[in-house]
Scaffold this active site. Structure first.
Site, PDB file in Angstrom:
ATOM      1  N   LYS A   1      14.680  74.641 -45.788  1.00 60.75           N
ATOM      2  CA  LYS A   1      14.763  74.664 -47.245  1.00 60.75           C
ATOM      3  C   LYS A   1      13.770  73.657 -47.796  1.00 60.75           C
ATOM      4  CE  LYS A   1      16.705  72.243 -50.268  1.00 60.75           C
ATOM      5  NZ  LYS A   1      15.662  72.273 -51.323  1.00 60.75           N
TER       6      LYS A   1
ATOM      7  N   GLU B   1      14.395  60.772 -41.947  1.00 54.96           N
ATOM      8  CA  GLU B   1      13.225  59.992 -42.350  1.00 54.96           C
ATOM      9  C   GLU B   1      13.367  59.727 -43.847  1.00 54.96           C
ATOM     10  OE1 GLU B   1      11.117  58.716 -40.442  1.00 54.96           O
ATOM     11  OE2 GLU B   1      11.450  59.860 -38.610  1.00 54.96           O
TER      12      GLU B   1
ATOM     13  N   CYS C   1       6.081  57.999 -48.737  1.00 53.63           N
ATOM     14  CA  CYS C   1       7.096  57.119 -48.148  1.00 53.63           C
ATOM     15  C   CYS C   1       6.442  55.872 -47.582  1.00 53.63           C
ATOM     16  CB  CYS C   1       7.864  57.856 -47.076  1.00 53.63           C
ATOM     17  SG  CYS C   1       6.781  58.659 -45.908  1.00 53.63           S
TER      18      CYS C   1
ATOM     19  N   GLU D   1      12.772  50.984 -54.013  1.00 56.32           N
ATOM     20  CA  GLU D   1      11.684  51.959 -53.908  1.00 56.32           C
ATOM     21  C   GLU D   1      11.483  52.631 -55.269  1.00 56.32           C
ATOM     22  OE1 GLU D   1      12.358  55.672 -51.727  1.00 56.32           O
ATOM     23  OE2 GLU D   1      10.389  55.424 -50.808  1.00 56.32           O
TER      24      GLU D   1
HETATM   25  P1  NAP Z   1      15.436  63.816 -52.133  1.00 53.93           P
HETATM   26  O1  NAP Z   1      15.840  63.884 -53.544  1.00 53.93           O
HETATM   27  O2  NAP Z   1      16.317  63.092 -51.192  1.00 53.93           O
HETATM   28  O3  NAP Z   1      15.215  65.324 -51.669  1.00 53.93           O
HETATM   29  C1  NAP Z   1      14.805  65.650 -50.374  1.00 53.93           C
HETATM   30  C2  NAP Z   1      15.332  67.016 -50.011  1.00 53.93           C
HETATM   31  O4  NAP Z   1      16.759  66.962 -49.974  1.00 53.93           O
HETATM   32  C3  NAP Z   1      14.963  68.107 -51.018  1.00 53.93           C
HETATM   33  O5  NAP Z   1      14.712  69.317 -50.332  1.00 53.93           O
HETATM   34  C4  NAP Z   1      16.243  68.212 -51.844  1.00 53.93           C
HETATM   35  O6  NAP Z   1      16.403  69.477 -52.459  1.00 53.93           O
HETATM   36  C5  NAP Z   1      17.287  68.016 -50.767  1.00 53.93           C
HETATM   37  N1  NAP Z   1      18.612  67.640 -51.282  1.00 53.93           N
HETATM   38  C6  NAP Z   1      18.936  67.160 -52.502  1.00 53.93           C
HETATM   39  N2  NAP Z   1      20.270  66.970 -52.580  1.00 53.93           N
HETATM   40  C7  NAP Z   1      20.797  67.333 -51.400  1.00 53.93           C
HETATM   41  C8  NAP Z   1      22.116  67.357 -50.864  1.00 53.93           C
HETATM   42  N3  NAP Z   1      23.177  66.939 -51.568  1.00 53.93           N
HETATM   43  N4  NAP Z   1      22.279  67.813 -49.594  1.00 53.93           N
HETATM   44  C9  NAP Z   1      21.224  68.215 -48.860  1.00 53.93           C
HETATM   45  N5  NAP Z   1      19.963  68.220 -49.316  1.00 53.93           N
HETATM   46  C10 NAP Z   1      19.744  67.765 -50.572  1.00 53.93           C
HETATM   47  O7  NAP Z   1      13.995  63.134 -51.960  1.00 53.93           O
HETATM   48  P2  NAP Z   1      12.668  63.515 -52.719  1.00 53.93           P
HETATM   49  O8  NAP Z   1      12.776  62.976 -54.099  1.00 53.93           O
HETATM   50  O9  NAP Z   1      12.356  64.939 -52.516  1.00 53.93           O
HETATM   51  O10 NAP Z   1      11.605  62.668 -51.869  1.00 53.93           O
HETATM   52  C11 NAP Z   1      11.380  61.335 -52.106  1.00 53.93           C
HETATM   53  C12 NAP Z   1      12.035  60.477 -51.041  1.00 53.93           C
HETATM   54  O11 NAP Z   1      11.664  60.916 -49.746  1.00 53.93           O
HETATM   55  C13 NAP Z   1      11.577  59.040 -51.107  1.00 53.93           C
HETATM   56  O12 NAP Z   1      12.679  58.194 -50.939  1.00 53.93           O
HETATM   57  C14 NAP Z   1      10.624  58.914 -49.922  1.00 53.93           C
HETATM   58  O13 NAP Z   1      10.490  57.612 -49.420  1.00 53.93           O
HETATM   59  C15 NAP Z   1      11.247  59.836 -48.944  1.00 53.93           C
HETATM   60  N6  NAP Z   1      10.282  60.276 -47.942  1.00 53.93           N
HETATM   61  C16 NAP Z   1      10.380  59.751 -46.689  1.00 53.93           C
HETATM   62  C17 NAP Z   1       9.479  60.124 -45.707  1.00 53.93           C
HETATM   63  C18 NAP Z   1       9.579  59.551 -44.328  1.00 53.93           C
HETATM   64  O14 NAP Z   1       9.045  60.149 -43.408  1.00 53.93           O
HETATM   65  N7  NAP Z   1      10.240  58.425 -44.123  1.00 53.93           N
HETATM   66  C19 NAP Z   1       8.480  61.050 -46.007  1.00 53.93           C
HETATM   67  C20 NAP Z   1       8.410  61.567 -47.296  1.00 53.93           C
HETATM   68  C21 NAP Z   1       9.337  61.180 -48.252  1.00 53.93           C
HETATM   69  P3  NAP Z   1      15.930  69.700 -53.989  1.00 53.93           P
HETATM   70  O15 NAP Z   1      14.448  69.566 -53.968  1.00 53.93           O
HETATM   71  O16 NAP Z   1      16.406  71.067 -54.280  1.00 53.93           O
HETATM   72  O17 NAP Z   1      16.594  68.631 -54.791  1.00 53.93           O
END
Ligand code: NAP
Length: 497
Positions: free
Chosen positions: A177, A252, A286, A387
């Site tokens: 997804k 991650e 990230c 962050e």
């Molecule tokens: P996010 O809000 O946590 O969303 C990530 C994914 O999770 C999206 O596909 C989102 O779907 C889904 N999601 C949302 N609510 C969920 C739930 N209750 N259960 C299961 N899945 C759910 O993060 P983001 O805003 O997309 O990305 C930013 C974050 O990612 C930052 O904190 C960044 O540091 C981190 N990041 C980490 C890495 C690493 O390798 N460490 C790499 C890239 C990013 P929807 O899009 O439909 O909401």
């Protein structure tokens, strides 16, 4: 809807509409008038169909020789290469980052696919002598089954490929997804799999809200591995969802990455690195450099150089090759960034550059912020601790190397860190003592390569690593095999005392 293209889910080798009958729009963050396409708002039923297809396909896929699986991945990588420019342009349209960077994103997917294709002829286990005569011992990797992947929007094709390619080469099948903000890049990946003859059901994609269907992807008994990249907040929920059924869970998550600049550091290089680390991908990596700590002796000089360069960065639509920085991904991320700018001001940090939304003309149609730098940051401030995931760099000073190490480690996260110094002893000491998963010397906190493990410590991850051969440990389990050809019962630890 006019000419807006409608995209479907990819389940069991077919492009299908959601049984919800609902769709959502994918909007260009650099120009909100541009609707990139409509995508399926999937529901539980769709996810269950995708899992069913993956479970069925697993029965055969796990038995396909790994070198043959690799041959498909070689073809997938080649086709991604052929389509690189087109895919990268679409990624810029849906994600916003500049085209040079989305070319890098697509290249990362290509690199990972080639790398994992090669693993099809390795997937090495071990042989080791038995303590008994006429007995043979070895270890082999075995796949687990259906893997569920939930991915973020900042690397719309690279991160999915980091998960899908190692999973496939090990013999697993996949349901993914993508983030709601960037589904098109993963649609393109599915098109490539389809074109290169990946058997139906081996990879499936459902689009839609993570909040609505994430739990189904995690909870179903047939899913054995869950790999998630995103925020620490959602990662914690994913981890809790996996725990009762002891699912393999690879997380991650967030970062608050630090760059240390020593008084002997090459300041030209450090300025270049800080600009790229803080404002590349609009700070939405990230691994973005979000804390810059500069030795007090060179602080003023470096800040003057940095601010001058930051003020010259061109912000705009990432398809314009002259633009240095694109928009924030969406309204909510823009609001978050602007709110942190206010928090910084209220907490007494000194605004050295930027600090506002860009408006007027084409800017009014997008989520643009000026590259922002705060100085005078203290370790108590929220800008130091939290962050932000946007183009906001927080700068602090230090007096001694030991203090710099202490400050570097003063964070809940542990993804990436960097030091700029000409002193090899300090470089190695920092490499040893800064507790992160990734460390750079004389390079910014961003810039990972696919054949090295990727991931972080503390609240960034849960001990796993993506990429490199480390990824194989997420998507396979070891089986230890003992073959006794002595023709008699031999009891380990008893008969050979
Ligand atoms: P996010 O809000 O946590 O969303 C990530 C994914 O999770 C999206 O596909 C989102 O779907 C889904 N999601 C949302 N609510 C969920 C739930 N209750 N259960 C299961 N899945 C759910 O993060 P983001 O805003 O997309 O990305 C930013 C974050 O990612 C930052 O904190 C960044 O540091 C981190 N990041 C980490 C890495 C690493 O390798 N460490 C790499 C890239 C990013 P929807 O899009 O439909 O909401």
């Amino acid at each position: 809807m006019g000419n807006i293209k409608a995209y479907k889910n990819f389940i069991n080798g077919q492009w299908v509409a959601s049984s919800s009958g609902e769709t959502f729009n994918n909007i260009n963050p650099a120009n909100t008038d541009e609707i990139i396409g409509t995508f399926q708002k999937s529901n539980k039923d769709d996810v269950l169909k995708a899992i069913e297809a993956a479970a069925e396909a697993y029965r055969k896929w796990r038995l396909v020789p790994a070198p043959k699986r690799g041959e498909i991945l070689y073809r997938v990588a080649s086709r991604l290469w052929e389509r690189k420019e087109e895919i990268s342009r679409d990624t810029t349209r849906e994600m916003g980052k500049v085209i040079a960077e989305t070319r890098g994103d697509t290249q990362e997917a290509i690199d990972m696919t080639f790398y994992m294709a090669g693993e099809g002829r390795r997937l090495f286990g071990q042989t080791t002598p038995s303590e008994m005569p006429n007995k043979f011992n070895m270890t082999v990797r075995q796949p687990l089954g259906v893997c569920s992947f939930i991915t973020p929007w900042n690397f719309p094709i690279a991160i999915p490929s980091w998960k899908i390619m190692p999973a496939l080469i090990c013999g697993n099948t996949v349901v993914i997804k993508p983030a709601t903000d960037t589904p098109l890049s993963v649609v393109h990946l599915m098109e490539v799999f389809e074109a290169e003859g990946l058997p139906a059901g081996v990879v499936n994609m459902v689009t839609g809200s993570g909040g609505a269907i994430g739990n189904v992807m995690i909870d179903d008994d047939r899913v054995r591995v869950v790999s998630f990249t995103g925020s620490t907040e959602i990662g914690r929920k994913v981890s809790e969802g996996c725990a009762p059924k002891f699912k393999h869970c690879c997380l991650e998550m967030g970062g608050k990455n630090v760059m240390i600049v020593m008084d002997d550091g090459n300041l030209d290089l450090a300025v270049e690195g800080a600009l790229w680390g803080a404002f590349g991908t609009t700070g939405q990596r990230c691994t973005a450099t979000s804390r810059l700590i500069i030795h007090e002796k060179v602080h003023d000089k470096m800040m003057a150089m940095l601010v001058e360069r930051a003020n010259k960065l061109k912000v705009g639509n990432g398809l314009d090759e002259t633009v240095n920085m694109g928009p924030c991904i969406n309204q909510s991320q823009l609001d978050t960034v602007l709110s942190y700018i206010e928090i910084g001001k209220k907490e007494g940090a000194v605004l050295a550059s930027g600090g506002q939304r860009l408006t007027g003309g084409a800017y009014d149609k997008g989520f643009f912020v000026k590259p922002t730098i705060f100085t005078g940051i203290t370790q108590k401030m929220r800008l130091w601790r939290e962050e932000i995931f946007g183009p906001v760099l927080s700068v602090a000073t230090f007096k001694t190397f030991e203090q710099a190490i202490e400050m570097a480690n003063d964070t809940a996260y542990g993804l990436s860190a960097a030091i700029y110094t000409q002193d090899i002893n300090k470089a190695y000491t920092a490499m040893r003592d800064v507790y992160t998963g990734i460390f750079y010397v004389n390079a910014p906190t961003i810039g990972a390569e696919t054949h090295l493990p990727f991931g972080g410590t503390k609240e960034t991850g849960n001990g796993h690593r993506e990429a490199a051969t480390a990824a194989l440990d997420v998507f396979s389990e070891w089986k230890s095999v003992y073959v006794d050809f002595s023709g008699k019962i031999q009891r380990a630890q008893i008969d050979n005392q």
